[in-house]
Design an enzyme around this catalytic site. Structure first.
Site, PDB file in Angstrom:
ATOM      1  N   ARG A 261       2.139   3.638  -8.226  1.00  0.00           N
ATOM      2  CA  ARG A 261       3.046   2.543  -8.577  1.00  0.00           C
ATOM      3  C   ARG A 261       2.796   2.099 -10.015  1.00  0.00           C
ATOM      4  NH1 ARG A 261       2.913  -1.105  -2.966  1.00  0.00           N
ATOM      5  NH2 ARG A 261       3.301   0.684  -1.573  1.00  0.00           N
ATOM      6  N   ARG A 276      -4.800  -4.127  -7.539  1.00  0.00           N
ATOM      7  CA  ARG A 276      -3.488  -3.693  -8.048  1.00  0.00           C
ATOM      8  C   ARG A 276      -3.670  -2.468  -8.949  1.00  0.00           C
ATOM      9  NH1 ARG A 276       1.066  -6.816  -7.646  1.00  0.00           N
ATOM     10  NH2 ARG A 276      -0.209  -8.659  -7.270  1.00  0.00           N
ATOM     11  N   GLU A 348      -3.108  -9.904   0.853  1.00  0.00           N
ATOM     12  CA  GLU A 348      -2.334  -8.966   1.666  1.00  0.00           C
ATOM     13  C   GLU A 348      -3.036  -7.613   1.751  1.00  0.00           C
ATOM     14  OE1 GLU A 348       1.518  -6.135   1.179  1.00  0.00           O
ATOM     15  OE2 GLU A 348       1.525  -7.998   0.037  1.00  0.00           O
ATOM     16  N   SER A 351       1.803  -4.780   5.140  1.00  0.00           N
ATOM     17  CA  SER A 351       3.114  -5.357   5.439  1.00  0.00           C
ATOM     18  C   SER A 351       3.744  -4.521   6.540  1.00  0.00           C
ATOM     19  CB  SER A 351       4.025  -5.347   4.209  1.00  0.00           C
ATOM     20  OG  SER A 351       3.733  -6.413   3.347  1.00  0.00           O
ATOM     21  N   ARG A 390      -7.835  -1.693  -0.504  1.00  0.00           N
ATOM     22  CA  ARG A 390      -8.013  -3.116  -0.195  1.00  0.00           C
ATOM     23  C   ARG A 390      -8.931  -3.314   1.014  1.00  0.00           C
ATOM     24  NH1 ARG A 390      -2.667  -6.662  -1.810  1.00  0.00           N
ATOM     25  NH2 ARG A 390      -2.341  -5.667  -3.832  1.00  0.00           N
TER      26      ARG A 390
END
Length: 426
Positions: A261, A276, A348, A351, A390
């Site tokens: 990403r 990130r 987070e 999701s 994460r």
């Protein structure tokens, strides 16, 4: 993608649902294009009927040896007009398609109305926060001190937001992936897949990344291919342009892949550590199901994800995203947020979303009901189970010890060759 017929018949509901996201859309302009397209269709059908009738008349005239030149000339004009209208219809179709591709999914009625993440609703918490008799440290401090994370050399080799996992850090990353896959395949009934890590534009369009979010993607220079941002893309497109039998549903797939990403628009956010990254690994879950059971299957998928955190003994909470924070393609999303003591907050880690027929309509994925001839679009569901980087962050911060070591959760030790603790090398 939304159903154009549904927009036409429920315009105000669609307008309100988009407004609940805090967005606007030119539905009136869309419907004007649609009306123009339908009027052209009527005209073309009338002309084709006239052409068919004239063909019979011409044949009759020829059998009677009567002149048909006038009728033939008229039919040439009709054919030219049909061709002209066909081009106009093609251009209108392109405009309609483009507008539809930019419209977000309609949110489920159970999604709370809100502007941003501050108005998300906490559904539950599990476990308890660890307590330390020493100041807790962030994962990047722990990882660098133990010599298992190297951000400096990764920045030299590639650039910012990359990392080298070293030694037991690399082993822990691998252990997490294997543990998650074994759990989802062995206990939750998912089929393991190893998909391509590069996909084409049609695949990215099918899951909703394109055309709206192209700036967030890594695109190959010489081909119209993209590095996958998540295994959701190849797994969902596995059944693109197929008709599935209802007896086969739900279909459940899992895959462990790297994810790439660009993180466009995130400048200055989470510049340190693993939160990130431009490249990270993730285990993904994807389900294809029927509209009648899709929300029950969403809850099942959520429970599958929670099981990972529970087995790892990590404190977390489940949050239902409000309308202003729900993703473009999703009809309803739960976020699972894990507690990070080194940062003193929840972050987070997964999701879980129900896209209803939004992705299936873009990707052409249908199913045929038992004993029926009619086909309908499937509902697609997916969730991270989990983002491995994460999860590693959570383990480092929650299982840190006063002497700087990190205890390995018991469930991972068989995957670590029996190692129970990561200690600093002397």
């Amino acid at each position: 993608m939304l159903d154009l017929k549904y927009i036409r018949e429920h315009t105000e509901r669609v307008r309100k649902k988009i407004g609940d996201r805090g967005q606007t859309a030119d539905l009136d302009g869309l419907l004007r294009l649609d009306q123009g397209r339908r009027q052209l269709t009527i005209e073309v059908e009338d002309l084709k009927r006239r052409r068919n009738t004239a063909s019979e008349e011409i044949a009759h005239l020829k059998t009677q040896q009567k002149p048909a030149e006038a009728l033939l000339a008229e039919m040439k004009q009709v054919s030219d007009r049909i061709k002209q209208l066909g081009e106009q219809m093609r251009l209108l179709d392109e405009q309609l398609q483009d507008r539809l591709l930019y419209l977000p999914n309609l949110l489920h009625d159970s999604v709370p109305v809100g502007k941003d993440e501050k108005e998300n609703q906490e559904i539950k918490q599990w476990g308890k926060r660890p307590s330390f008799d020493f100041p807790s440290r962030s994962h990047w401090e722990i990882g660098e001190t133990l010599g298992i994370l190297d951000f400096e050399r990764a920045a030299r080799v590639t650039g910012a937001r990359f990392v080298f996992h070293r030694g037991l850090g690399a082993r822990l990353e691998r252990a997490l992936a294997n543990f998650m896959l074994d759990l989802h395949v062995g206990e939750h009934g998912y089929e393991e897949m190893l998909p391509p890590f590069i996909v084409n534009r049609a695949s990215m369009t099918g899951t909703g990344q394109l055309p709206k979010f192209e700036e967030d993607l890594f695109r190959l220079r010489d081909e119209d291919y993209f590095l996958i941002p998540t295994a959701e893309v190849p797994l969902t497109n596995f059944h693109r342009d197929e008709i599935l039998d209802e007896d086969r549903l739900p279909l459940s797939y899992t895959a462990h892949t790297p994810c790439f990403r660009r993180e466009a628009g995130s400048y200055g956010k989470d510049t340190r550590g693993l939160i990130r990254q431009h490249q990270f690994n993730k285990v993904e879950l994807v389900k294809f199901t029927t509209p009648e059971r899709s929300y029950d299957d969403l809850e099942r998928l959520l429970a599958d994800v929670e099981t990972v955190l529970q087995r790892l003994g990590l404190h977390y909470r489940v949050v239902l995203l409000c309308t202003g924070d729900t993703g473009f393609a999703s009809a309803k999303t739960y976020d699972i947020e894990v507690w990070l003591p080194g940062q003193n907050l929840f972050r987070e880690i997964s999701s879980c979303s129900n896209y209803e027929s939004f992705q299936a309509r873009r990707a052409g994925i249908r199913y045929r009901a038992k004993g029926g001839k009619k086909t309908e679009y499937v509902h697609t569901i997916n969730g991270s189970a989990l983002a491995i980087g994460r999860t590693l962050v959570a383990i480092l911060e929650n299982y840190q010890q006063k002497d700087g070591s990190v205890v390995i959760p018991e469930v991972l030790r068989p995957y670590m060759g029996g190692v129970s603790k990561i200690c600093k090398k002397e």
